[in-house]
Scaffold this motif. Structure first.
Motif, mmCIF file in Angstrom:
data_model
loop_
_atom_site.group_PDB
_atom_site.id
_atom_site.type_symbol
_atom_site.label_atom_id
_atom_site.label_comp_id
_atom_site.label_asym_id
_atom_site.label_seq_id
_atom_site.Cartn_x
_atom_site.Cartn_y
_atom_site.Cartn_z
ATOM 1 N N TYR A 83 -11.313 10.277 -7.508
ATOM 2 C CA TYR A 83 -10.075 9.536 -7.743
ATOM 3 C C TYR A 83 -10.311 8.034 -7.595
ATOM 4 C CZ TYR A 83 -5.327 7.828 -7.118
ATOM 5 O OH TYR A 83 -4.165 7.121 -7.229
ATOM 6 N N HIS A 84 -11.003 7.640 -6.531
ATOM 7 C CA HIS A 84 -11.264 6.223 -6.278
ATOM 8 C C HIS A 84 -12.127 5.632 -7.387
ATOM 9 C CE1 HIS A 84 -12.769 2.952 -3.242
ATOM 10 N NE2 HIS A 84 -12.080 2.452 -4.240
ATOM 11 N N ALA A 85 -13.154 6.355 -7.816
ATOM 12 C CA ALA A 85 -13.999 5.869 -8.909
ATOM 13 C C ALA A 85 -13.178 5.685 -10.177
ATOM 14 C CB ALA A 85 -15.159 6.830 -9.150
ATOM 15 N N GLY A 86 -12.276 6.604 -10.445
ATOM 16 C CA GLY A 86 -11.394 6.471 -11.609
ATOM 17 C C GLY A 86 -10.533 5.223 -11.537
ATOM 18 N N VAL A 87 -10.078 4.892 -10.341
ATOM 19 C CA VAL A 87 -9.303 3.657 -10.142
ATOM 20 C C VAL A 87 -10.197 2.446 -10.422
ATOM 21 C CG1 VAL A 87 -8.116 2.222 -8.417
ATOM 22 C CG2 VAL A 87 -7.659 4.688 -8.528
ATOM 23 N N GLU A 88 -11.421 2.472 -9.913
ATOM 24 C CA GLU A 88 -12.356 1.358 -10.123
ATOM 25 C C GLU A 88 -12.704 1.178 -11.597
ATOM 26 O OE1 GLU A 88 -14.808 1.430 -5.897
ATOM 27 O OE2 GLU A 88 -15.547 2.639 -7.579
ATOM 28 N N TYR A 89 -12.853 2.278 -12.325
ATOM 29 C CA TYR A 89 -13.200 2.194 -13.744
ATOM 30 C C TYR A 89 -11.978 1.953 -14.635
ATOM 31 C CZ TYR A 89 -17.743 3.959 -12.291
ATOM 32 O OH TYR A 89 -18.963 4.114 -11.674
ATOM 33 N N GLY A 90 -10.792 1.921 -14.032
ATOM 34 C CA GLY A 90 -9.579 1.651 -14.795
ATOM 35 C C GLY A 90 -9.055 2.852 -15.567
ATOM 36 N N TRP A 91 -9.481 4.056 -15.183
ATOM 37 C CA TRP A 91 -9.017 5.259 -15.876
ATOM 38 C C TRP A 91 -7.582 5.595 -15.501
ATOM 39 C CZ3 TRP A 91 -13.975 8.375 -14.410
ATOM 40 C CH2 TRP A 91 -15.063 7.880 -15.141
ATOM 41 N N TRP A 92 -7.164 5.225 -14.293
ATOM 42 C CA TRP A 92 -5.795 5.435 -13.828
ATOM 43 C C TRP A 92 -5.510 4.423 -12.733
ATOM 44 C CZ3 TRP A 92 -9.047 9.908 -13.900
ATOM 45 C CH2 TRP A 92 -9.822 10.069 -12.751
ATOM 46 N N TYR A 93 -4.245 4.339 -12.353
ATOM 47 C CA TYR A 93 -3.842 3.389 -11.315
ATOM 48 C C TYR A 93 -4.003 4.020 -9.944
ATOM 49 C CZ TYR A 93 -1.800 0.635 -15.030
ATOM 50 O OH TYR A 93 -1.633 -0.111 -16.162
ATOM 51 N N GLY A 94 -4.343 3.187 -8.987
ATOM 52 C CA GLY A 94 -4.470 3.642 -7.608
ATOM 53 C C GLY A 94 -3.335 3.102 -6.770
ATOM 54 N N VAL A 95 -3.570 3.024 -5.496
ATOM 55 C CA VAL A 95 -2.580 2.464 -4.587
ATOM 56 C C VAL A 95 -2.516 0.956 -4.797
ATOM 57 C CG1 VAL A 95 -2.816 4.283 -2.891
ATOM 58 C CG2 VAL A 95 -4.291 2.306 -2.738
ATOM 59 N N THR A 96 -1.370 0.376 -4.518
ATOM 60 C CA THR A 96 -1.217 -1.061 -4.745
ATOM 61 C C THR A 96 -1.496 -1.890 -3.504
ATOM 62 O OG1 THR A 96 1.149 -0.866 -4.313
ATOM 63 C CG2 THR A 96 0.444 -0.741 -6.613
ATOM 64 N N SER A 97 -1.338 -1.315 -2.340
ATOM 65 C CA SER A 97 -1.616 -2.084 -1.114
ATOM 66 C C SER A 97 -2.923 -1.594 -0.521
ATOM 67 C CB SER A 97 -0.480 -1.913 -0.109
ATOM 68 O OG SER A 97 -0.321 -0.567 0.215
ATOM 69 N N CYS A 98 -3.994 -2.324 -0.809
ATOM 70 C CA CYS A 98 -5.318 -1.847 -0.410
ATOM 71 C C CYS A 98 -5.962 -2.688 0.672
ATOM 72 C CB CYS A 98 -6.246 -1.802 -1.617
ATOM 73 S SG CYS A 98 -5.906 -0.383 -2.653
ATOM 74 N N ALA A 99 -5.237 -3.542 1.332
ATOM 75 C CA ALA A 99 -5.842 -4.329 2.400
ATOM 76 C C ALA A 99 -5.732 -3.540 3.699
ATOM 77 C CB ALA A 99 -5.141 -5.669 2.538
ATOM 78 N N ARG A 100 -6.777 -3.553 4.479
ATOM 79 C CA ARG A 100 -6.790 -2.851 5.768
ATOM 80 C C ARG A 100 -6.963 -3.912 6.850
ATOM 81 N NH1 ARG A 100 -7.235 2.042 7.765
ATOM 82 N NH2 ARG A 100 -8.335 2.344 9.708
ATOM 83 N N LEU A 101 -6.118 -3.865 7.855
ATOM 84 C CA LEU A 101 -6.178 -4.857 8.918
ATOM 85 C C LEU A 101 -6.092 -4.167 10.269
ATOM 86 C CD1 LEU A 101 -6.133 -7.848 9.759
ATOM 87 C CD2 LEU A 101 -3.661 -7.764 9.600
ATOM 88 N N ASP A 102 -7.113 -4.343 11.064
ATOM 89 C CA ASP A 102 -7.125 -3.849 12.434
ATOM 90 C C ASP A 102 -7.172 -5.058 13.355
ATOM 91 O OD1 ASP A 102 -7.192 -1.100 11.783
ATOM 92 O OD2 ASP A 102 -9.344 -1.248 11.397
#
Length: 159
Positions: A83-102
């Motif tokens: 799924y993530h690779a598909g998002v990276e290749y532009g095959w489908w949309y992924g999540v819109t908020s992808c920043a992680r902050l600890d």
């Protein structure tokens, strides 16, 4: 009670595959500055579970059950990687908020925010022969998880 050689090898693979993939992820993160996006973390969680389940197969019977569960967890990580690779290749949309902050205990939240790299889920940070890390996780996890199942289903040879 003796353990079959196929089960022994399946148990070993169920431990080695996620352990090596997690080790590679941390080497990429801390050794080469390839910080994980949110979807990268999603791929790590099933591998953590697979490691625990595979370790249980070494100490708590029935070993086959724990190995099956570990193999399923490995395959789940592979599916998330696909799924993530598909998002990276532009095959489908992924999540819109992808920043992680600890924010570490006692740290200034604003300083942490300002110094945290923004890692996008839809942009691969690194590729090898055109395949992103998520794509490699998909390939290795899927082949590895299916190999564990194949070993579990394979009949013992009389040799």
């Amino acid at each position: 009670m003796t353990i079959s050689s196929n089960l022994w090898l399946a148990r070993l693979l169920a431990l080695a595959i996620p352990a090596l993939l997690i080790a590679g992820a941390y080497i990429a993160q801390y050794g080469f500055g390839l910080y994980p996006c949110e979807m990268c973390w999603w791929q790590r969680y099933p591998h953590f579970a697979a490691i625990v389940l595979a370790l249980l197969a070494f100490i708590i019977p029935p070993a086959r059950l724990w190995v099956v569960l570990a193999a399923l967890a490995i395959l789940v990580s592979g599916a998330i990687g696909a799924y993530h690779a598909g998002v990276e290749y532009g095959w489908w949309y992924g999540v819109t908020s992808c920043a992680r902050l600890d924010v570490p205990q006692g740290a200034n939240a604003l300083d942490t925010i300002m110094n945290t790299p923004l890692i996008r889920c839809d942009e691969a940070q690194w590729r090898l022969i055109g395949i992103s890390l998520a794509g490699w996780n998909f390939l290795i996890s899927t082949i590895g998880g299916l190999s564990v199942f194949w070993l579990l289903l394979r009949k013992e040879s009389d040799a």
